[in-house]
Design a protein around this motif. Structure first.
Motif, PDB file in Angstrom:
ATOM      1  N   TYR A 185      -2.069  29.254  -7.652  1.00  0.00           N
ATOM      2  CA  TYR A 185      -2.539  30.507  -8.248  1.00  0.00           C
ATOM      3  C   TYR A 185      -4.076  30.578  -8.190  1.00  0.00           C
ATOM      4  N   GLY A 186      -4.728  29.499  -8.566  1.00  0.00           N
ATOM      5  CA  GLY A 186      -6.190  29.466  -8.533  1.00  0.00           C
ATOM      6  C   GLY A 186      -6.736  29.741  -7.140  1.00  0.00           C
ATOM      7  N   TRP A 187      -6.073  29.169  -6.135  1.00  0.00           N
ATOM      8  CA  TRP A 187      -6.478  29.421  -4.749  1.00  0.00           C
ATOM      9  C   TRP A 187      -6.344  30.910  -4.424  1.00  0.00           C
ATOM     10  N   SER A 207      -9.170  32.981  -6.274  1.00  0.00           N
ATOM     11  CA  SER A 207     -10.576  32.623  -6.155  1.00  0.00           C
ATOM     12  C   SER A 207     -10.983  32.269  -4.729  1.00  0.00           C
ATOM     13  N   VAL A 208     -10.294  31.329  -4.116  1.00  0.00           N
ATOM     14  CA  VAL A 208     -10.688  30.869  -2.788  1.00  0.00           C
ATOM     15  C   VAL A 208     -10.422  31.943  -1.734  1.00  0.00           C
ATOM     16  N   ILE A 209      -9.235  32.530  -1.742  1.00  0.00           N
ATOM     17  CA  ILE A 209      -8.930  33.562  -0.739  1.00  0.00           C
ATOM     18  C   ILE A 209      -9.907  34.736  -0.827  1.00  0.00           C
ATOM     19  N   PRO A 210     -10.138  35.305  -2.022  1.00  0.00           N
ATOM     20  CA  PRO A 210     -11.133  36.393  -2.074  1.00  0.00           C
ATOM     21  C   PRO A 210     -12.536  35.945  -1.663  1.00  0.00           C
ATOM     22  N   GLY A 211     -12.905  34.729  -2.022  1.00  0.00           N
ATOM     23  CA  GLY A 211     -14.226  34.233  -1.634  1.00  0.00           C
ATOM     24  C   GLY A 211     -14.358  34.067  -0.134  1.00  0.00           C
ATOM     25  N   LEU A 212     -13.329  33.520   0.492  1.00  0.00           N
ATOM     26  CA  LEU A 212     -13.379  33.313   1.936  1.00  0.00           C
ATOM     27  C   LEU A 212     -13.358  34.626   2.715  1.00  0.00           C
ATOM     28  N   ARG A 213     -12.783  35.668   2.138  1.00  0.00           N
ATOM     29  CA  ARG A 213     -12.796  36.971   2.819  1.00  0.00           C
ATOM     30  C   ARG A 213     -14.233  37.457   3.051  1.00  0.00           C
ATOM     31  N   ARG A 214     -15.144  36.991   2.239  1.00  0.00           N
ATOM     32  CA  ARG A 214     -16.548  37.440   2.303  1.00  0.00           C
ATOM     33  C   ARG A 214     -17.398  36.620   3.269  1.00  0.00           C
ATOM     34  N   THR A 215     -16.795  35.633   3.921  1.00  0.00           N
ATOM     35  CA  THR A 215     -17.575  34.762   4.795  1.00  0.00           C
ATOM     36  C   THR A 215     -17.520  35.244   6.241  1.00  0.00           C
ATOM     37  N   THR A 216     -18.414  34.704   7.036  1.00  0.00           N
ATOM     38  CA  THR A 216     -18.399  34.977   8.473  1.00  0.00           C
ATOM     39  C   THR A 216     -17.197  34.271   9.106  1.00  0.00           C
ATOM     40  N   ASP A 217     -16.863  34.666  10.309  1.00  0.00           N
ATOM     41  CA  ASP A 217     -15.757  34.025  11.025  1.00  0.00           C
ATOM     42  C   ASP A 217     -16.028  32.533  11.216  1.00  0.00           C
ATOM     43  N   LEU A 218     -17.229  32.191  11.596  1.00  0.00           N
ATOM     44  CA  LEU A 218     -17.601  30.788  11.803  1.00  0.00           C
ATOM     45  C   LEU A 218     -17.451  29.988  10.505  1.00  0.00           C
ATOM     46  N   ALA A 219     -17.963  30.524   9.417  1.00  0.00           N
ATOM     47  CA  ALA A 219     -17.867  29.833   8.130  1.00  0.00           C
ATOM     48  C   ALA A 219     -16.410  29.714   7.689  1.00  0.00           C
ATOM     49  N   TYR A 220     -15.623  30.767   7.893  1.00  0.00           N
ATOM     50  CA  TYR A 220     -14.221  30.748   7.490  1.00  0.00           C
ATOM     51  C   TYR A 220     -13.453  29.659   8.228  1.00  0.00           C
TER      52      TYR A 220
END
Length: 166
Positions: A23-25, A28-41
């Motif tokens: 649930y925490g993932w 928090s993590v999924i929405p946060g990763l949506r905001r990253t660049t492709d390389l960072a993701y």
């Protein structure tokens, strides 16, 4: 406190840990990763996929159905079929909804992502790899999160329900 109570408590705690992680993932993590660049993701997910394979994760992750199953058997042996069936449902929800989805869907996606050579890829290839991975992986993750919440709900219900009379 007897073995039946200890198994029920261990089932609740272990299922709660895994459900909380998933649930925490999701929130928090999924929405946060949506905001990253492709390389960072892609790089971040490759690192996470390696880092999560450790005893602190694997033991409880794989242990939940064993503990819940043992708790169900203990309840049936104690004559409490009401709790036994709820724990059987919790076990089945976890095996199918968490382990089954993870092994059948998330891990193959992780393996394909891990095989991707980030250091030898251009921006277009990285963007494509993310697109191929992210949406399906998240969809399956949300499903296993629902499976873990269902499992936890059934396990909690087994602790709250009035025991069968002897």
């Amino acid at each position: 406190m007897n073995v039946t109570d200890l198994l029920l408590g261990a089932g609740l705690v272990s299922t709660g840990l895994m459900s909380g992680l998933l649930y925490g993932w999701s929130v928090s993590v999924i929405p946060g990763l949506r905001r990253t660049t492709d390389l960072a993701y892609v790089g971040t997910m490759q690192h996470i996929n390696k880092a999560i394979i450790n005893p602190a994760f694997v033991l409880p992750f794989m242990g939940v159905p064993l503990i819940l199953g043992a708790a169900a058997i203990a309840q049936f042996r104690a004559g409490d079929t009401r709790r036994g069936w709820l724990l059987t449902g919790a076990t089945a929800s976890y095996v199918v909804g968490v382990l089954g989805v993870t092994v059948g869907r998330n891990i193959p996606l992780n393996d394909a992502l891990d095989a991707f050579r980030l250091d030898q890829s251009d921006a277009g290839a990285i963007e494509t790899r993310r697109r191929i991975y992210q949406q399906p992986w998240n969809r399956w993750h949300y499903l296993r999160t629902a499976g873990s919440v269902a499992s936890l709900t059934l396990a909690v219900a087994s602790a709250l329900v009035t025991a069968d009379a002897d």
